[in-house]
Design an enzyme around this catalytic site. Structure first.
Site, short mmCIF file in Angstrom:
data_model
loop_
_atom_site.label_atom_id
_atom_site.label_comp_id
_atom_site.label_asym_id
_atom_site.label_seq_id
_atom_site.Cartn_x
_atom_site.Cartn_y
_atom_site.Cartn_z
N SER A 1 0.83 -1.20 0.00
CA SER A 1 0.00 0.00 0.00
C SER A 1 0.87 1.25 0.00
O SER A 1 1.71 1.45 0.88
CB SER A 1 -0.92 0.02 1.22
OG SER A 1 -1.56 1.27 1.33
N HIS B 1 -1.29 -1.06 -4.20
CA HIS B 1 -2.58 -0.68 -3.62
C HIS B 1 -2.59 0.82 -3.35
O HIS B 1 -1.69 1.36 -2.71
CB HIS B 1 -2.81 -1.45 -2.32
CG HIS B 1 -4.18 -1.33 -1.76
ND1 HIS B 1 -5.28 -1.99 -2.30
CD2 HIS B 1 -4.66 -0.61 -0.72
CE1 HIS B 1 -6.36 -1.69 -1.59
NE2 HIS B 1 -6.01 -0.84 -0.64
N ASP C 1 -4.67 3.82 -1.66
CA ASP C 1 -5.72 4.18 -0.72
C ASP C 1 -6.09 5.64 -0.89
O ASP C 1 -5.30 6.54 -0.57
CB ASP C 1 -5.26 3.95 0.72
CG ASP C 1 -5.17 2.47 1.07
OD1 ASP C 1 -6.19 1.78 0.91
OD2 ASP C 1 -4.10 2.02 1.50
N MET D 1 -8.42 8.66 0.28
CA MET D 1 -9.26 9.09 1.41
C MET D 1 -9.61 10.56 1.26
O MET D 1 -8.77 11.37 0.84
CB MET D 1 -8.51 8.87 2.72
CG MET D 1 -8.04 7.45 2.94
SD MET D 1 -7.21 7.27 4.54
CE MET D 1 -6.54 5.61 4.37
N HIS E 1 -8.41 1.80 -4.07
CA HIS E 1 -9.47 1.66 -3.06
C HIS E 1 -10.00 3.04 -2.71
O HIS E 1 -9.31 3.85 -2.09
CB HIS E 1 -8.89 0.94 -1.82
CG HIS E 1 -9.81 0.88 -0.66
ND1 HIS E 1 -9.38 0.54 0.61
CD2 HIS E 1 -11.15 1.10 -0.53
CE1 HIS E 1 -10.40 0.57 1.44
NE2 HIS E 1 -11.48 0.92 0.77
N MET F 1 -11.98 5.35 -0.57
CA MET F 1 -12.62 5.58 0.72
C MET F 1 -13.14 7.02 0.71
O MET F 1 -12.68 7.89 1.47
CB MET F 1 -11.62 5.36 1.86
CG MET F 1 -11.32 3.91 2.11
SD MET F 1 -9.95 3.64 3.27
CE MET F 1 -8.58 3.64 2.12
N MET G 1 -11.99 -5.28 5.11
CA MET G 1 -11.19 -4.43 5.98
C MET G 1 -11.04 -5.11 7.34
O MET G 1 -12.04 -5.47 7.98
CB MET G 1 -11.82 -3.06 6.14
CG MET G 1 -11.82 -2.20 4.88
SD MET G 1 -10.17 -1.88 4.20
CE MET G 1 -9.39 -1.02 5.59
N ASP H 1 -7.16 -6.17 4.02
CA ASP H 1 -6.38 -4.96 4.27
C ASP H 1 -6.55 -4.51 5.71
O ASP H 1 -7.68 -4.31 6.17
CB ASP H 1 -6.82 -3.84 3.32
CG ASP H 1 -5.99 -2.58 3.45
OD1 ASP H 1 -4.99 -2.59 4.20
OD2 ASP H 1 -6.34 -1.58 2.80
#
Length: 216
Positions: free
Chosen positions: A6, A31, A33, A35, A64, A66, A135, A173
């Protein structure tokens, strides 16, 4: 069985070199992330940064989201060079529609479940996804401790996939480390996301290889 390091835990002043390190160590996926500071209490990066690193890596970009209202940004991440987009069940009022939108853009599709979100919320979209991300921490920050009760959730998801006879990968994850990697694999996971366990290590390449050995 695959490891997807990640980027969240990487040194952002040295991204190009650190991504090259994990790629040379054998990683196939990266990966990402994303946010927004609303759905989760943190802000990371967006499509502009991904667009800048895309030309320097052949890794599969696993994104991903979020974020709230992910449907508004699917096209932006497609243009940035993302290969797969996973969306949080909790942020999608019309989950089936959002998954179709991702697929129409030519990307692979994924759904994500927070620890307290039941598997029943994805039962009727399993035939539309390539991946389900469980998660094993509450999302928002790296370096959290693995929630051990999620092992049963991974096992239950594996049985759901088998019973529905669909070809879906299980990604995990949150708190993945040397001590629990094999346990997570044995529960049915196909892909482990590792942040601080890889990018947070002093020797990134060694950390990646050691995690692979722990799984085996």
């Amino acid at each position: 069985m695959m490891i997807a390091p990640s980027l969240l835990s990487a040194d952002f002043s040295n991204l190009r070199d650190e991504i090259a390190l994990i790629e040379n160590s054998g990683a196939k996926w990266l990966h990402l992330d994303i946010m927004d500071g609303h759905f989760v209490p943190n802000i990371t990066f967006g499509p502009d940064l991904i667009k800048k690193i895309r030309p320097h890596s052949k890794l599969f970009f696993d994104c991903h989201l979020m974020i709230e209202h992910p449907e508004k940004y699917i096209n932006d991440f497609k243009k940035a060079g993302v290969d797969l987009i996973s969306v949080q069940v909790e942020t999608c009022v019309h989950l089936d529609r959002v998954l179709s939108q991702i697929k129409e853009q030519g990307m692979m599709t994924g759904v994500v479940l927070n620890p307290s979100t039941p598997l029943s919320s994805i039962e009727w979209v399993l035939d539309k996804v390539h991946l389900v991300l469980i998660m094993t921490v509450n999302p928002g920050f790296g370096g959290q401790k693995f929630i051990h009760s999620m092992i049963n959730k991974i096992m239950d998801l594996k049985m759901m996939i088998i019973n529905k006879n669909v070809d879906v990968l299980i990604q995990v994850d949150g708190g993945v480390c040397l001590d629990n990697a094999k346990l997570i694999k044995d529960a049915g996971a196909d892909i482990l996301v590792a942040g601080s366990a890889v990018f947070g290590a002093e020797d990134i390449s060694k950390a990646y290889i050691d995690l692979e050995k722990a799984i085996k």
